[in-house]
Design a protein around this motif. Structure first.
Motif, PDB file in Angstrom:
ATOM      1  N   HIS A  80     -27.093  -2.223 -24.344  1.00  0.00           N
ATOM      2  CA  HIS A  80     -28.310  -1.822 -24.181  1.00  0.00           C
ATOM      3  C   HIS A  80     -28.952  -2.862 -23.463  1.00  0.00           C
ATOM      4  N   MET A  81     -30.008  -2.512 -22.816  1.00  0.00           N
ATOM      5  CA  MET A  81     -30.533  -3.448 -21.694  1.00  0.00           C
ATOM      6  C   MET A  81     -31.685  -4.474 -22.235  1.00  0.00           C
ATOM      7  N   ALA A 126     -26.538  -9.666 -16.384  1.00  0.00           N
ATOM      8  CA  ALA A 126     -27.889 -10.264 -17.027  1.00  0.00           C
ATOM      9  C   ALA A 126     -28.723  -9.216 -17.445  1.00  0.00           C
ATOM     10  N   LEU A 127     -28.576  -7.875 -17.131  1.00  0.00           N
ATOM     11  CA  LEU A 127     -29.471  -7.068 -17.449  1.00  0.00           C
ATOM     12  C   LEU A 127     -29.188  -6.294 -18.551  1.00  0.00           C
ATOM     13  N   ILE A 132     -33.490  10.670 -15.675  1.00  0.00           N
ATOM     14  CA  ILE A 132     -32.858   9.321 -15.112  1.00  0.00           C
ATOM     15  C   ILE A 132     -31.354   9.343 -15.276  1.00  0.00           C
ATOM     16  N   SER A 133     -30.997   9.010 -14.181  1.00  0.00           N
ATOM     17  CA  SER A 133     -29.530   9.118 -14.002  1.00  0.00           C
ATOM     18  C   SER A 133     -28.725   8.144 -15.146  1.00  0.00           C
ATOM     19  N   ILE A 134     -27.572   8.633 -15.518  1.00  0.00           N
ATOM     20  CA  ILE A 134     -26.729   8.056 -16.488  1.00  0.00           C
ATOM     21  C   ILE A 134     -26.315   6.755 -16.092  1.00  0.00           C
ATOM     22  N   LYS A 135     -26.687   5.638 -16.556  1.00  0.00           N
ATOM     23  CA  LYS A 135     -26.559   4.197 -16.439  1.00  0.00           C
ATOM     24  C   LYS A 135     -25.092   3.577 -16.369  1.00  0.00           C
ATOM     25  N   PRO A 136     -24.849   2.594 -15.599  1.00  0.00           N
ATOM     26  CA  PRO A 136     -23.344   1.929 -15.757  1.00  0.00           C
ATOM     27  C   PRO A 136     -23.461   0.592 -16.722  1.00  0.00           C
ATOM     28  N   SER A 137     -23.256   1.131 -17.727  1.00  0.00           N
ATOM     29  CA  SER A 137     -23.127   0.001 -18.942  1.00  0.00           C
ATOM     30  C   SER A 137     -21.781  -0.596 -18.765  1.00  0.00           C
ATOM     31  N   PRO A 138     -21.676  -1.788 -18.891  1.00  0.00           N
ATOM     32  CA  PRO A 138     -20.213  -2.509 -18.492  1.00  0.00           C
ATOM     33  C   PRO A 138     -19.329  -2.154 -19.906  1.00  0.00           C
ATOM     34  N   SER A 139     -19.838  -1.844 -21.176  1.00  0.00           N
ATOM     35  CA  SER A 139     -18.988  -1.625 -22.366  1.00  0.00           C
ATOM     36  C   SER A 139     -18.339  -0.481 -22.090  1.00  0.00           C
ATOM     37  N   ARG A 140     -18.818   0.373 -21.228  1.00  0.00           N
ATOM     38  CA  ARG A 140     -18.257   1.905 -20.970  1.00  0.00           C
ATOM     39  C   ARG A 140     -17.723   1.875 -19.837  1.00  0.00           C
ATOM     40  N   ILE A 195     -34.374   4.895 -24.097  1.00  0.00           N
ATOM     41  CA  ILE A 195     -36.009   4.948 -24.023  1.00  0.00           C
ATOM     42  C   ILE A 195     -36.245   4.615 -25.372  1.00  0.00           C
ATOM     43  N   ARG A 196     -35.679   4.595 -26.625  1.00  0.00           N
ATOM     44  CA  ARG A 196     -36.105   4.311 -27.986  1.00  0.00           C
ATOM     45  C   ARG A 196     -36.478   2.950 -27.881  1.00  0.00           C
ATOM     46  N   LEU A 197     -35.457   2.066 -27.242  1.00  0.00           N
ATOM     47  CA  LEU A 197     -35.488   0.596 -27.257  1.00  0.00           C
ATOM     48  C   LEU A 197     -36.278   0.048 -26.138  1.00  0.00           C
TER      49      LEU A 197
END
Length: 219
Positions: A201-202, A193-194, A142-150, A56-58
């Motif tokens: 971070h997106m 790419a997202l 907002i659901s917890i997103k699927p961050s590739p690094s995690r 949200i901050r970014l």
């Protein structure tokens, strides 16, 4: 030793922030900056408050994604749900918003110290606090997103998301917004790419997909 009942765990999460000293309050400088900004430029009334972690901050130019809505952006640091609760009475409640949009929980699990179930308990503590203080406000998660690094935390993320979704489904005036499907490719894996090079971070492309899904839920 028997596990504490959920009601007691939730109560402990609610009381803990008020027992902390100033030195124990992370992100205090960011919260004070919000309060100073409010003195300089009074926030809109009856707005939608977005709060939570760095997703949200970014979110640059957040208001422009929803041009016909009154948006107040109050994401801070790399916050966890417990820290959103800690500052709720300073960055959510005073604005008397008509809707509260929260993205948090990902960092809780990524510490490696919180399971999906424990993260859910933290969420319930936050929700109950906000609902008590703002009984008429729509609460949106907002659901917890699927961050590739995690990737290693995906199973626990899924547990938290499912428990939160089920819980909110039983509450009035709430919304669970699942942004995961639009972040996955045909192979059911996160679309690289997202994301920024940190794979956490997106980029604007990610936020565009979020906005498409989230827009219809905003009041």
């Amino acid at each position: 030793m028997n596990k504490l009942p959920q009601s007691l765990r939730v109560l402990l999460f609610i009381l803990l922030p008020f027992c902390l000293t100033a030195q124990d309050r992370p992100f205090e400088a960011e919260i004070r900056a919000f309060e100073q900004a409010d003195l300089t430029s009074p926030p809109p009334q009856n707005a939608i408050v977005f709060t939570g972690s760095s997703s949200i901050r970014l979110w640059e130019n957040l208001s422009t994604y929803f041009p016909h809505k009154k948006i107040l952006q109050r994401g801070f640091g790399g916050s966890e749900l417990s820290q959103v609760l800690l500052y709720a009475d300073r960055i959510i409640v005073p604005y008397h918003p008509k809707q509260v949009v929260v993205y948090a929980g990902e960092n809780d699990i990524a510490t490696g110290k919180q399971t999906g179930k424990q993260t859910f308990d933290r969420f319930v503590a936050l929700f109950e606090h906000v609902r008590q203080k703002l009984p008429k406000a729509t609460f949106t998660f907002i659901s917890i997103k699927p961050s590739p690094s995690r990737r290693q935390y995906f199973p626990e993320n899924d547990v938290a998301n499912q428990l939160i979704k089920q819980y909110l489904g039983k509450q009035k005036n709430t919304q669970f917004v699942d942004i995961r499907p639009v972040m996955l490719g045909p192979n059911k894996q996160p679309v690289p790419a997202l994301f920024k090079p940190d794979s956490l971070h997106m980029l604007p492309a990610g936020y565009e997909r979020w906005a498409t899904v989230l827009g219809p839920y905003l009041k």
